[in-house]
Write a protein that holds these residues in place. Sequence first.
Motif, PDB file in Angstrom:
ATOM      1  N   ALA A 154       0.824  -1.209   0.000  1.00 19.37           N
ATOM      2  CA  ALA A 154       0.000   0.000   0.000  1.00 19.37           C
ATOM      3  C   ALA A 154       0.857   1.258   0.000  1.00 19.37           C
ATOM      4  N   ARG A 155       2.047   1.168   0.568  1.00 20.46           N
ATOM      5  CA  ARG A 155       2.938   2.334   0.675  1.00 20.46           C
ATOM      6  C   ARG A 155       3.885   2.482  -0.510  1.00 20.46           C
ATOM      7  N   ASP A 156       4.139   1.413  -1.246  1.00 18.85           N
ATOM      8  CA  ASP A 156       5.217   1.396  -2.240  1.00 18.85           C
ATOM      9  C   ASP A 156       4.659   1.036  -3.615  1.00 18.85           C
ATOM     10  N   ARG A 157       4.597   2.009  -4.499  1.00 19.29           N
ATOM     11  CA  ARG A 157       4.027   1.768  -5.826  1.00 19.29           C
ATOM     12  C   ARG A 157       4.946   0.961  -6.741  1.00 19.29           C
ATOM     13  N   ARG A 158       6.142   0.635  -6.273  1.00 21.54           N
ATOM     14  CA  ARG A 158       7.012  -0.242  -7.052  1.00 21.54           C
ATOM     15  C   ARG A 158       6.528  -1.688  -7.021  1.00 21.54           C
ATOM     16  N   THR A 175      -7.307   2.705   7.018  1.00 23.01           N
ATOM     17  CA  THR A 175      -7.995   3.965   6.721  1.00 23.01           C
ATOM     18  C   THR A 175      -7.146   4.922   5.887  1.00 23.01           C
ATOM     19  N   LYS A 176      -5.903   4.546   5.597  1.00 20.08           N
ATOM     20  CA  LYS A 176      -4.988   5.442   4.890  1.00 20.08           C
ATOM     21  C   LYS A 176      -4.727   5.007   3.453  1.00 20.08           C
ATOM     22  N   ILE A 177      -5.341   3.942   3.018  1.00 22.48           N
ATOM     23  CA  ILE A 177      -4.993   3.345   1.725  1.00 22.48           C
ATOM     24  C   ILE A 177      -5.531   4.182   0.563  1.00 22.48           C
ATOM     25  N   LYS A 178      -4.632   4.527  -0.333  1.00 20.49           N
ATOM     26  CA  LYS A 178      -5.001   5.213  -1.570  1.00 20.49           C
ATOM     27  C   LYS A 178      -4.632   4.375  -2.795  1.00 20.49           C
ATOM     28  N   HIS A 179      -3.848   3.318  -2.547  1.00 20.74           N
ATOM     29  CA  HIS A 179      -3.362   2.492  -3.658  1.00 20.74           C
ATOM     30  C   HIS A 179      -3.087   1.077  -3.165  1.00 20.74           C
ATOM     31  N   ILE A 196     -11.298 -15.161   8.967  1.00 16.45           N
ATOM     32  CA  ILE A 196     -11.367 -15.077   7.514  1.00 16.45           C
ATOM     33  C   ILE A 196     -11.826 -13.704   7.054  1.00 16.45           C
ATOM     34  N   GLU A 197     -12.540 -12.976   7.919  1.00 19.76           N
ATOM     35  CA  GLU A 197     -12.979 -11.628   7.562  1.00 19.76           C
ATOM     36  C   GLU A 197     -11.803 -10.677   7.322  1.00 19.76           C
ATOM     37  N   GLU A 198     -10.657 -10.964   7.930  1.00 20.25           N
ATOM     38  CA  GLU A 198      -9.474 -10.138   7.683  1.00 20.25           C
ATOM     39  C   GLU A 198      -9.082 -10.189   6.204  1.00 20.25           C
ATOM     40  N   GLY A 199      -9.124 -11.389   5.633  1.00 19.97           N
ATOM     41  CA  GLY A 199      -8.814 -11.542   4.217  1.00 19.97           C
ATOM     42  C   GLY A 199      -9.859 -10.892   3.329  1.00 19.97           C
ATOM     43  N   ARG A 200     -11.118 -11.081   3.674  1.00 18.90           N
ATOM     44  CA  ARG A 200     -12.194 -10.470   2.886  1.00 18.90           C
ATOM     45  C   ARG A 200     -12.085  -8.941   2.912  1.00 18.90           C
ATOM     46  N   GLN A 201     -11.762  -8.395   4.067  1.00 17.12           N
ATOM     47  CA  GLN A 201     -11.642  -6.938   4.175  1.00 17.12           C
ATOM     48  C   GLN A 201     -10.477  -6.411   3.346  1.00 17.12           C
ATOM     49  N   LEU A 202      -9.389  -7.162   3.266  1.00 16.18           N
ATOM     50  CA  LEU A 202      -8.267  -6.734   2.433  1.00 16.18           C
ATOM     51  C   LEU A 202      -8.676  -6.677   0.965  1.00 16.18           C
ATOM     52  N   VAL A 203      -9.410  -7.676   0.517  1.00 19.04           N
ATOM     53  CA  VAL A 203      -9.894  -7.668  -0.869  1.00 19.04           C
ATOM     54  C   VAL A 203     -10.821  -6.478  -1.096  1.00 19.04           C
ATOM     55  N   ALA A 204     -11.686  -6.198  -0.134  1.00 18.94           N
ATOM     56  CA  ALA A 204     -12.586  -5.043  -0.259  1.00 18.94           C
ATOM     57  C   ALA A 204     -11.795  -3.741  -0.335  1.00 18.94           C
ATOM     58  N   LEU A 205     -10.746  -3.618   0.476  1.00 21.16           N
ATOM     59  CA  LEU A 205      -9.895  -2.428   0.424  1.00 21.16           C
ATOM     60  C   LEU A 205      -9.233  -2.293  -0.942  1.00 21.16           C
ATOM     61  N   GLY A 206      -8.775  -3.425  -1.483  1.00 25.41           N
ATOM     62  CA  GLY A 206      -8.156  -3.402  -2.797  1.00 25.41           C
ATOM     63  C   GLY A 206      -9.115  -2.907  -3.867  1.00 25.41           C
ATOM     64  N   LEU A 208     -11.771  -1.043  -3.427  1.00 28.97           N
ATOM     65  CA  LEU A 208     -12.051   0.377  -3.207  1.00 28.97           C
ATOM     66  C   LEU A 208     -10.932   1.257  -3.760  1.00 28.97           C
ATOM     67  N   ALA A 209      -9.704   0.726  -3.733  1.00 27.82           N
ATOM     68  CA  ALA A 209      -8.557   1.478  -4.254  1.00 27.82           C
ATOM     69  C   ALA A 209      -8.403   1.306  -5.761  1.00 27.82           C
ATOM     70  N   GLY A 210      -9.297   0.554  -6.381  1.00 28.16           N
ATOM     71  CA  GLY A 210      -9.260   0.382  -7.828  1.00 28.16           C
ATOM     72  C   GLY A 210      -8.413  -0.765  -8.317  1.00 28.16           C
ATOM     73  N   ALA A 211      -8.023  -1.662  -7.417  1.00 34.37           N
ATOM     74  CA  ALA A 211      -7.176  -2.789  -7.803  1.00 34.37           C
ATOM     75  C   ALA A 211      -8.007  -4.010  -8.165  1.00 34.37           C
ATOM     76  N   ASP A 212      -7.491  -4.822  -9.077  1.00 32.96           N
ATOM     77  CA  ASP A 212      -8.062  -6.144  -9.296  1.00 32.96           C
ATOM     78  C   ASP A 212      -7.761  -6.976  -8.057  1.00 32.96           C
ATOM     79  N   ALA A 213      -8.786  -7.558  -7.452  1.00 30.23           N
ATOM     80  CA  ALA A 213      -8.599  -8.286  -6.199  1.00 30.23           C
ATOM     81  C   ALA A 213      -9.458  -9.543  -6.197  1.00 30.23           C
ATOM     82  N   GLU A 214      -8.851 -10.660  -5.828  1.00 23.61           N
ATOM     83  CA  GLU A 214      -9.543 -11.951  -5.803  1.00 23.61           C
ATOM     84  C   GLU A 214      -9.424 -12.584  -4.428  1.00 23.61           C
TER      85      GLU A 214
END
Length: 251
Positions: A154-158, A175-179, A196-206, A208-214
Amino acid sequence: MITRRTALTGLATLLLPIPAHGAPSEEFKIVSGGDSLSVSRYAAAGSERRPAVIALHGAHGVEIKPRAYERYADALTARGIDTYFLSYMAPADMVALTSTSHETREAYETKRFEGWADTVAATVTDVLGRPDSSGRIGLLGFSLGSYIAAEAAARDRRIAALAVLYGGMPHAMATKIKHLPPLIVLHGEADKNIPIEEGRQLVALGKLAGADAEFVPYPGRAHGFDFSDTDPMTRDAIDRVTKFFQARLAT
């Protein structure tokens, strides 16, 4: 979702021998936060420039079950992807995470995520600066290592791709994720260590940030299910992760 057909296919492939990779092709050090930390490199064959994956172990380190981690290196290097296992824990981390209560460990981890992500960034810089680097790099995290990988991505666009096994995003970072880069999350539905909700929430964050997430749930599987030597879902998880990185890191 894992289907019956997938399970039967996995059982058939599990019967095939898994070759031993042996020792890493290189060991070197990364200096971060005043600590000198070990990195083990498993190099793919060939002299051309190649993508790479940096793998982050769980709280108990690679040593607790090295062959389970090396299976991922085997699969990735077979597809032309160099694999680096970063031992991100400093001596103080190992003491804190093995000798305190669950609540104290969680508080300690919360304070350390930023420093651990800085260590990942230093490793990324080293790997991308190598003459055999294609400039494409991914992160692979297991359990605690997956939280570190998620924050670092999330912090490193490389970072071009993120694969997470039974983990999520540190709550302070959520709450700080933009990418976020393209990501895949694998999680056992019977995991009692990390909900398992931790994993689901990460996908949801992805998303929301416009990433392809599975998100890939594994029915009946517990924490660290892919470390089993006999479960057909071990092969399924390794194959999914490998194919994900192959697709996302290709130049």
